[in-house]
Design a protein around this motif. Sequence first.
Motif, PDB file in Angstrom:
ATOM      1  N   MET A  48      -4.165  -4.924 -10.405  1.00 31.09           N
ATOM      2  CA  MET A  48      -4.810  -4.200  -9.313  1.00 31.09           C
ATOM      3  C   MET A  48      -4.550  -2.716  -9.530  1.00 31.09           C
ATOM      4  N   ASP A  49      -5.622  -1.924  -9.549  1.00 35.33           N
ATOM      5  CA  ASP A  49      -5.425  -0.493  -9.770  1.00 35.33           C
ATOM      6  C   ASP A  49      -6.024   0.313  -8.634  1.00 35.33           C
ATOM      7  N   SER A  50      -5.429   1.474  -8.422  1.00 36.35           N
ATOM      8  CA  SER A  50      -5.845   2.408  -7.384  1.00 36.35           C
ATOM      9  C   SER A  50      -5.629   3.828  -7.896  1.00 36.35           C
ATOM     10  N   SER A  51      -6.355   4.777  -7.325  1.00 33.96           N
ATOM     11  CA  SER A  51      -6.266   6.169  -7.737  1.00 33.96           C
ATOM     12  C   SER A  51      -5.609   7.000  -6.642  1.00 33.96           C
ATOM     13  N   TYR A  52      -4.749   7.933  -7.050  1.00 33.64           N
ATOM     14  CA  TYR A  52      -3.999   8.762  -6.103  1.00 33.64           C
ATOM     15  C   TYR A  52      -3.971  10.219  -6.553  1.00 33.64           C
ATOM     16  N   SER A  53      -3.667  11.093  -5.621  1.00 33.87           N
ATOM     17  CA  SER A  53      -3.639  12.530  -5.907  1.00 33.87           C
ATOM     18  C   SER A  53      -2.319  12.986  -6.518  1.00 33.87           C
ATOM     19  N   SER A  54      -1.286  12.137  -6.463  1.00 31.50           N
ATOM     20  CA  SER A  54       0.004  12.544  -7.022  1.00 31.50           C
ATOM     21  C   SER A  54       0.706  11.374  -7.713  1.00 31.50           C
ATOM     22  N   LYS A  55       1.599  11.715  -8.626  1.00 34.48           N
ATOM     23  CA  LYS A  55       2.384  10.722  -9.347  1.00 34.48           C
ATOM     24  C   LYS A  55       3.262   9.933  -8.381  1.00 34.48           C
ATOM     25  N   GLU A  56       3.847  10.600  -7.407  1.00 34.02           N
ATOM     26  CA  GLU A  56       4.724   9.939  -6.456  1.00 34.02           C
ATOM     27  C   GLU A  56       3.986   8.880  -5.648  1.00 34.02           C
ATOM     28  N   LYS A  57       2.747   9.199  -5.217  1.00 35.27           N
ATOM     29  CA  LYS A  57       1.956   8.227  -4.455  1.00 35.27           C
ATOM     30  C   LYS A  57       1.574   7.038  -5.321  1.00 35.27           C
ATOM     31  N   ALA A  58       1.280   7.265  -6.579  1.00 33.45           N
ATOM     32  CA  ALA A  58       0.937   6.172  -7.491  1.00 33.45           C
ATOM     33  C   ALA A  58       2.132   5.247  -7.685  1.00 33.45           C
ATOM     34  N   LYS A  59       3.319   5.820  -7.880  1.00 29.17           N
ATOM     35  CA  LYS A  59       4.529   5.010  -8.032  1.00 29.17           C
ATOM     36  C   LYS A  59       4.800   4.209  -6.760  1.00 29.17           C
ATOM     37  N   LYS A  60       4.646   4.856  -5.617  1.00 31.77           N
ATOM     38  CA  LYS A  60       4.882   4.187  -4.334  1.00 31.77           C
ATOM     39  C   LYS A  60       3.929   3.001  -4.169  1.00 31.77           C
ATOM     40  N   SER A  61       2.700   3.129  -4.653  1.00 29.74           N
ATOM     41  CA  SER A  61       1.719   2.057  -4.567  1.00 29.74           C
ATOM     42  C   SER A  61       2.194   0.814  -5.323  1.00 29.74           C
ATOM     43  N   VAL A  62       2.719   1.001  -6.525  1.00 26.85           N
ATOM     44  CA  VAL A  62       3.213  -0.129  -7.326  1.00 26.85           C
ATOM     45  C   VAL A  62       4.377  -0.808  -6.597  1.00 26.85           C
ATOM     46  N   VAL A  63       5.292  -0.021  -6.074  1.00 24.67           N
ATOM     47  CA  VAL A  63       6.453  -0.569  -5.367  1.00 24.67           C
ATOM     48  C   VAL A  63       6.005  -1.299  -4.096  1.00 24.67           C
ATOM     49  N   SER A  64       5.020  -0.753  -3.393  1.00 26.01           N
ATOM     50  CA  SER A  64       4.501  -1.394  -2.175  1.00 26.01           C
ATOM     51  C   SER A  64       3.851  -2.735  -2.488  1.00 26.01           C
ATOM     52  N   GLU A  65       3.107  -2.803  -3.571  1.00 30.43           N
ATOM     53  CA  GLU A  65       2.479  -4.066  -3.972  1.00 30.43           C
ATOM     54  C   GLU A  65       3.539  -5.113  -4.303  1.00 30.43           C
ATOM     55  N   LEU A  66       4.615  -4.689  -4.967  1.00 32.16           N
ATOM     56  CA  LEU A  66       5.709  -5.602  -5.269  1.00 32.16           C
ATOM     57  C   LEU A  66       6.328  -6.126  -3.979  1.00 32.16           C
ATOM     58  N   ALA A  67       6.567  -5.248  -3.019  1.00 33.81           N
ATOM     59  CA  ALA A  67       7.154  -5.656  -1.739  1.00 33.81           C
ATOM     60  C   ALA A  67       6.235  -6.645  -1.017  1.00 33.81           C
ATOM     61  N   GLU A  68       4.935  -6.410  -1.084  1.00 33.26           N
ATOM     62  CA  GLU A  68       3.975  -7.320  -0.450  1.00 33.26           C
ATOM     63  C   GLU A  68       4.006  -8.702  -1.109  1.00 33.26           C
ATOM     64  N   GLU A  69       4.123  -8.744  -2.427  1.00 37.11           N
ATOM     65  CA  GLU A  69       4.221 -10.014  -3.144  1.00 37.11           C
ATOM     66  C   GLU A  69       5.450 -10.792  -2.654  1.00 37.11           C
ATOM     67  N   PHE A  70       6.570 -10.099  -2.443  1.00 37.69           N
ATOM     68  CA  PHE A  70       7.785 -10.753  -1.961  1.00 37.69           C
ATOM     69  C   PHE A  70       7.587 -11.268  -0.548  1.00 37.69           C
ATOM     70  N   GLU A  71       6.965 -10.449   0.312  1.00 37.40           N
ATOM     71  CA  GLU A  71       6.739 -10.857   1.705  1.00 37.40           C
ATOM     72  C   GLU A  71       5.868 -12.102   1.775  1.00 37.40           C
ATOM     73  N   LEU A  72       4.890 -12.197   0.886  1.00 37.27           N
ATOM     74  CA  LEU A  72       3.986 -13.346   0.897  1.00 37.27           C
ATOM     75  C   LEU A  72       4.562 -14.552   0.154  1.00 37.27           C
ATOM     76  N   GLY A  73       5.752 -14.364  -0.434  1.00 32.42           N
ATOM     77  CA  GLY A  73       6.422 -15.443  -1.135  1.00 32.42           C
ATOM     78  C   GLY A  73       5.851 -15.769  -2.489  1.00 32.42           C
ATOM     79  N   ARG A  74       5.101 -14.841  -3.068  1.00 35.46           N
ATOM     80  CA  ARG A  74       4.490 -15.083  -4.374  1.00 35.46           C
ATOM     81  C   ARG A  74       5.444 -14.792  -5.520  1.00 35.46           C
ATOM     82  N   THR A  75       6.461 -13.994  -5.249  1.00 38.71           N
ATOM     83  CA  THR A  75       7.419 -13.617  -6.282  1.00 38.71           C
ATOM     84  C   THR A  75       8.797 -14.091  -5.862  1.00 38.71           C
ATOM     85  N   GLU A  76       9.472 -14.744  -6.748  1.00 39.47           N
ATOM     86  CA  GLU A  76      10.814 -15.258  -6.407  1.00 39.47           C
ATOM     87  C   GLU A  76      11.883 -14.365  -6.959  1.00 39.47           C
TER      88      GLU A  76
END
Length: 76
Positions: A48-76
């Motif tokens: 899943m890819d997304s575009s952002y205006s800054s490097k920090e926002k792009a990094k935060k997006s990857v970390v947020s997606e990981l957190a969502e995967e954990f919340e949904l129980g997809r990642t152990e």
Amino acid sequence: MTVTWTKTSGCTLMTEVGTTKKLGDIGYIYKDGSRWTSVYMCEDGTEMDSSYSSKEKAKKSVVSELAEEFELGRTE
């Protein structure tokens, strides 16, 4: 979970790969013109890819997606 970002040497897109000790590579970011693109690698192999205006926002997006995967129980 801590995500470590490593710059890819010699890459003209300024790519950085996000890695965790437990899961390995989880995603990456790169600069495309004046924008930063984040790519999250899902457990099922899709990306899943997304575009952002800054490097920090792009990094935060990857970390947020990981957190969502954990919340949904997809990642152990």
